[in-house]
Design a protein around this motif. Structure first.
Motif, PDB file in Angstrom:
ATOM      1  N   ARG A 185       0.578  -1.327   0.033  1.00 13.85           N
ATOM      2  CA  ARG A 185       0.024  -0.133   0.075  1.00 13.85           C
ATOM      3  C   ARG A 185       0.774   1.193  -0.045  1.00 13.85           C
ATOM      4  NH1 ARG A 185      -3.397   2.985  -2.245  1.00 13.85           N
ATOM      5  NH2 ARG A 185      -4.497   4.344  -0.785  1.00 13.85           N
ATOM      6  N   LEU A 186       1.985   1.229   0.754  1.00 15.80           N
ATOM      7  CA  LEU A 186       2.885   2.461   0.740  1.00 15.80           C
ATOM      8  C   LEU A 186       3.536   2.648  -0.620  1.00 15.80           C
ATOM      9  CD1 LEU A 186       4.737   2.061   4.055  1.00 15.80           C
ATOM     10  CD2 LEU A 186       3.357   4.090   3.271  1.00 15.80           C
ATOM     11  N   LYS A 187       3.817   1.486  -1.480  1.00 21.41           N
ATOM     12  CA  LYS A 187       4.277   1.896  -2.950  1.00 21.41           C
ATOM     13  C   LYS A 187       3.321   2.506  -3.662  1.00 21.41           C
ATOM     14  CE  LYS A 187       7.412  -2.222  -2.991  1.00 21.41           C
ATOM     15  NZ  LYS A 187       7.438  -3.688  -3.394  1.00 21.41           N
ATOM     16  N   GLU A 188       2.015   2.162  -3.381  1.00 25.33           N
ATOM     17  CA  GLU A 188       1.261   2.888  -4.163  1.00 25.33           C
ATOM     18  C   GLU A 188       0.725   4.411  -3.698  1.00 25.33           C
ATOM     19  OE1 GLU A 188      -2.729   0.613  -3.332  1.00 25.33           O
ATOM     20  OE2 GLU A 188      -2.116  -1.253  -4.218  1.00 25.33           O
ATOM     21  N   LEU A 189       0.931   4.545  -2.343  1.00 24.44           N
ATOM     22  CA  LEU A 189       0.912   5.956  -2.102  1.00 24.44           C
ATOM     23  C   LEU A 189       2.167   6.581  -2.320  1.00 24.44           C
ATOM     24  CD1 LEU A 189      -0.574   5.167   1.513  1.00 24.44           C
ATOM     25  CD2 LEU A 189      -1.899   6.586  -0.406  1.00 24.44           C
ATOM     26  N   VAL A 190       3.371   6.160  -2.166  1.00 24.61           N
ATOM     27  CA  VAL A 190       4.474   6.758  -2.904  1.00 24.61           C
ATOM     28  C   VAL A 190       4.369   7.062  -4.181  1.00 24.61           C
ATOM     29  CG1 VAL A 190       7.123   6.352  -3.349  1.00 24.61           C
ATOM     30  CG2 VAL A 190       5.846   5.897  -1.246  1.00 24.61           C
ATOM     31  N   SER A 191       3.915   6.387  -5.036  1.00 23.28           N
ATOM     32  CA  SER A 191       3.903   6.663  -6.515  1.00 23.28           C
ATOM     33  C   SER A 191       2.711   7.711  -6.947  1.00 23.28           C
ATOM     34  CB  SER A 191       3.170   5.240  -7.272  1.00 23.28           C
ATOM     35  OG  SER A 191       3.121   5.418  -8.718  1.00 23.28           O
ATOM     36  N   GLN A 192       1.667   7.653  -6.102  1.00 28.24           N
ATOM     37  CA  GLN A 192       0.394   8.515  -6.334  1.00 28.24           C
ATOM     38  C   GLN A 192       1.012   9.906  -5.829  1.00 28.24           C
ATOM     39  OE1 GLN A 192      -3.090   7.499  -4.138  1.00 28.24           O
ATOM     40  NE2 GLN A 192      -4.080   9.536  -4.279  1.00 28.24           N
ATOM     41  N   TYR A 193       1.682  10.049  -4.752  1.00 28.95           N
ATOM     42  CA  TYR A 193       2.115  11.425  -4.427  1.00 28.95           C
ATOM     43  C   TYR A 193       3.344  11.672  -4.656  1.00 28.95           C
ATOM     44  CZ  TYR A 193      -2.235  11.309  -1.619  1.00 28.95           C
ATOM     45  OH  TYR A 193      -3.608  11.458  -1.108  1.00 28.95           O
TER      46      TYR A 193
END
Length: 139
Positions: free
Chosen positions: A44-52
């Motif tokens: 989930r952190l990977k998704e957020l790091v990419s998104q933001y």
């Protein structure tokens, strides 16, 4: 530069993100983890790091009131090391003493919500306070 603030516990990680200029922090979400099962929410952190488009992490350091370090400090530092290994992004630490207390006080005074509802948002608000304290100190 976007900075992600994290309030790391044994069961949850509160997540906050800075605005692109590094002035303000906003709570994003709470990620369920299980430290005992070595499930740390990295997907989930990977998704957020990419998104933001995150450039740096700030991890709350839960020191004791007398400024000593205990097992939770070691766990937070281990989480920071895992972030460094997973993302290759810089990791800073921010003293988080009393941030959860401050977050709960804010929710009680300003939101008048039940204890059960507070539990669902307190880690996110604590992450926001950790990150805002960091931003205020460094920018």
């Amino acid at each position: 530069m976007r900075i992600m603030g994290l309030d790391v516990g044994s069961k949850t990680v509160g997540v906050a993100i800075s605005d692109p200029l590094g002035f303000t922090a906003q709570g994003v979400e709470i990620i369920a983890i299980d430290e005992s099962q070595e499930e740390f929410g990295m997907e989930r952190l990977k998704e957020l790091v990419s998104q933001y488009q995150v450039d740096k992490f700030v991890v709350g350091l839960p020191k004791n009131m007398n400024n000593t370090s205990g097992p939770r400090v070691e766990a937070s530092q281990a989480y920071g090391q895992l972030l460094l290994e997973t993302f290759g992004l810089p990791v800073d630490y921010q003293d988080e003493r009393l941030t959860t207390v401050a977050a709960e006080r804010m929710l009680i005074e300003q939101a008048d919500i039940s204890r059960n509802k507070r539990k669902k948002v307190i880690d996110k608000l604590a992450a926001q306070l950790i990150l805002q304290n960091y931003l205020d100190k460094h920018f």
